[in-house]
Enzyme design. Sequence first.
Site, PDB file in Angstrom:
ATOM      1  CB  SER A 152      -8.719   4.917  -2.558  1.00 44.63           C
ATOM      2  OG  SER A 152      -9.235   4.244  -1.952  1.00 44.63           O
ATOM      3  CG  ASP A 242      -7.956  -2.878  -4.172  1.00 41.79           C
ATOM      4  OD1 ASP A 242      -8.689  -2.985  -3.378  1.00 41.79           O
ATOM      5  OD2 ASP A 242      -7.879  -1.878  -4.833  1.00 41.79           O
ATOM      6  CG  HIS A 272      -6.261   0.147  -2.254  1.00 38.63           C
ATOM      7  ND1 HIS A 272      -7.380   0.216  -3.053  1.00 38.63           N
ATOM      8  CD2 HIS A 272      -6.484   1.402  -1.368  1.00 38.63           C
ATOM      9  CE1 HIS A 272      -8.042   1.315  -2.879  1.00 38.63           C
ATOM     10  NE2 HIS A 272      -7.550   2.088  -1.888  1.00 38.63           N
TER      11      HIS A 272
END
Length: 305
Positions: A152, A242, A272
Site C-alpha cells: 500500500s 481494490d 486491499h
Amino acid sequence: MTKHDPKDYSWLPADVLAFIAKTDAAYPPDAVNFTIAEQRAFYDKMCAAFAPPHPEGLRAQDLSLNGVPCRRYTPTAPREGVTVLYFHGGGFVVGGLHSHDSICAELAEGAQATLISVDYRLVPEHKHPAAYDDCIAVAEAVAGPKILVGDSAGANLAASVAATRDDIVGQVLIYGGFGRDLSLPSFTRHAFAPGLTLADIEFYADLRYAKGRPEHDVTSVPMDAEDFSVYPPTALFSAECDPLASESVEFAARLAEAGVPVTFTEEPGLIHGYLRARTMADGARRSFENITTALRDMVTKASDQ
C-alpha cells in the site's frame, strides 16, 4: 443485486467475507471520519487481531538507523550479501513496527533474508517528504545491495526510493499506489470496495501534502519518473477488488516498456489489505506464498552475485 453493482461484494469467497467482517469489527469502514488518534487505535486493534506468533528460531531486535526507529528480523539461516527493507502500509497515517510485525517476521524466515522494517514518520504531523526522507535515511545506513518490499503506502515509498538510489537490486510491491490518474478503470469499478475506497484514497492524499500534491515529484509519485529503466527487477501484486489495482497494471506496463524485468499478478477475489488475511483466506495464503517466493528468488540471485 449482481456482481456488477459497485457496492455489492457479497460474491466474494466466504473466507474473504469472514476476513472483511473481522476487519470491520476492529476498524470501522468509515474510520476516516474519526480523529487521527482514533484511526490509529482502530488500526492497531485490527492488526493485533491478525498477528500469529513469529516463526520459531527467528530473532527480532529494535534499533535506530540514521535516527529512524527500525526492527531487524534475522531468520534461522540468513543469506549473506543482501538486506531486505520493508515499508509498511497505512495510508501514511497509521501503522508502524507493530502493525506489520508478523508479516515481516514470516517474510524474513520464508525468504531466509535479514529484513529491516522501517518506522517512518506519519502524516499529518509530518508531511511529505518526511516518510520518504526516513526511508532514504535507512537505505543509506544499510551497507550493500538492498531489496525493497512495501504494501500500500509502503509500496509507494519503496518505488520512490528505488527510483532515486542505485543500490536497490529488486523490489516487491503489494497493492500500491504509484500514479496520479484517477481515471484508470479500477478507481471507478471498485470505488466502494471493502478494505479501501476511493474516498479513503482521496482523504489520505489530502493529508499527505502541506501545499497540495506537487505537479512532478518522483519521491511521492513513482510514475513521475522520467526514465523507467532506473527501476530494478520488480514483482507487482494487486488485489482484484481494490481501487488501486489499475495502478499496478500501468506501472508494470511502464517498467516492461523500459526493459525492466517485471512480473505482475492480480489476485482474484481479494481486497486491499489482504496480507492480514493469509491465516484465514485461501487466496490470501496462496498470494503470500507467491510473494515470499518472489522475494526469496530475488534474495537468492542477489546473494549469489
